[in-house]
Scaffold this active site. Structure first.
Site, mmCIF file in Angstrom:
data_model
loop_
_atom_site.group_PDB
_atom_site.id
_atom_site.type_symbol
_atom_site.label_atom_id
_atom_site.label_comp_id
_atom_site.label_asym_id
_atom_site.label_seq_id
_atom_site.Cartn_x
_atom_site.Cartn_y
_atom_site.Cartn_z
ATOM 1 N N LYS A 190 0.811 -1.217 0.000
ATOM 2 C CA LYS A 190 0.000 0.000 0.000
ATOM 3 C C LYS A 190 0.847 1.271 0.000
ATOM 4 O O LYS A 190 0.336 2.349 -0.294
ATOM 5 C CB LYS A 190 -0.942 -0.006 1.205
ATOM 6 N N CYS A 191 2.124 1.142 0.341
ATOM 7 C CA CYS A 191 2.995 2.324 0.363
ATOM 8 C C CYS A 191 3.284 2.835 -1.043
ATOM 9 O O CYS A 191 3.400 4.046 -1.266
ATOM 10 C CB CYS A 191 4.300 2.002 1.081
ATOM 11 N N ASN A 192 3.423 1.912 -1.995
ATOM 12 C CA ASN A 192 3.688 2.349 -3.374
ATOM 13 C C ASN A 192 2.645 1.845 -4.358
ATOM 14 O O ASN A 192 2.869 1.839 -5.576
ATOM 15 C CB ASN A 192 5.088 1.909 -3.826
#
Length: 218
Positions: A177-179
């Site tokens: 979910k960070c990238n």
């Protein structure tokens, strides 16, 4: 105290487990609470919930009242506000964002391939999206998007970074979910691909809901 994030004091106050900790947090945030008009006498630990409510009310309601009134005055200039109030349903589609219904094509176009893909795995991915759209999977389009990005719908401004996919020799998919990336497993059959995708996505989302529920309880 230094610069305070909107939710930092609220979280600190809400997680205090005794009056000593609670008073310590309030003393640390004293200037901030005085500035926003939320200082109150705390006699029991349960009073912390009313304090958190006051803080959130300030940021969600009171803080935006002045800009909102200014916005309304601007709309009155050409009679727009009167029209909105008279025909709210007509303006709803123009002024309110409505999440786009997800489909296999939308998700297929949303995720870009940044590395040389495994042709078979990419084919399985396209088939999987169609299977989900046809309701023949344990997951939904929203589940897939949440698994990869944390969002259940596509934001009006889009994603940054752009959602991407890659294929690796692994048993189960991985969502970052960070990238906004999704790593697809490379399997020998489509049946195995679908089962692994369904299992990983559903269990990851279930664990996420349980952790969220556990946090809210405390």
């Amino acid at each position: 105290m230094g610069k305070v994030g909107i939710f930092s004091p609220s979280l600190q106050i809400n997680t205090a487990t005794n009056m000593t900790d609670l008073n310590s947090v309030v003393n640390e945030c004293y200037n901030y609470l005085e500035l926003i008009g939320c200082l109150r006498l705390l006699s029991t630990l349960s009073d912390k919930y009313m304090l958190v409510k006051d803080i959130l009310f300030y940021h969600v309601i009171k803080r935006v009242q002045a800009p909102f009134e200014s916005f309304k005055q601007g709309l009155k200039t050409l009679g727009v506000l009167e029209k909105i109030q008279t025909y709210p349903e007509a303006f709803c589609n123009i002024l309110c964002h409505k999440p786009e219904t997800l489909s296999a094509k939308i998700l297929r176009d949303l995720f870009t391939v940044h590395t040389l893909p495994d042709v078979q795995a990419l084919g399985f991915w396209n088939s999987y999206l169609q299977t989900v759209e046809d309701g023949k999977s344990a997951t939904t389009m929203e589940d897939i998007l949440i698994f990869a990005t944390g969002c259940s719908s596509i934001p009006p401004a889009g994603f940054k970074p752009t959602p991407s996919i890659e294929c690796l020799h692994m048993d189960f998919p991985v969502g970052n979910k960070c990238n906004n990336s999704l790593t697809l497993p490379i399997t020998s059959t489509y049946k195995e691909f679908q089962e692994n995708m369904d299992f990983a996505i559903r269990n990851t989302l279930r664990l996420g809901k349980e952790e969220s529920s556990h946090y809210n309880e405390h």
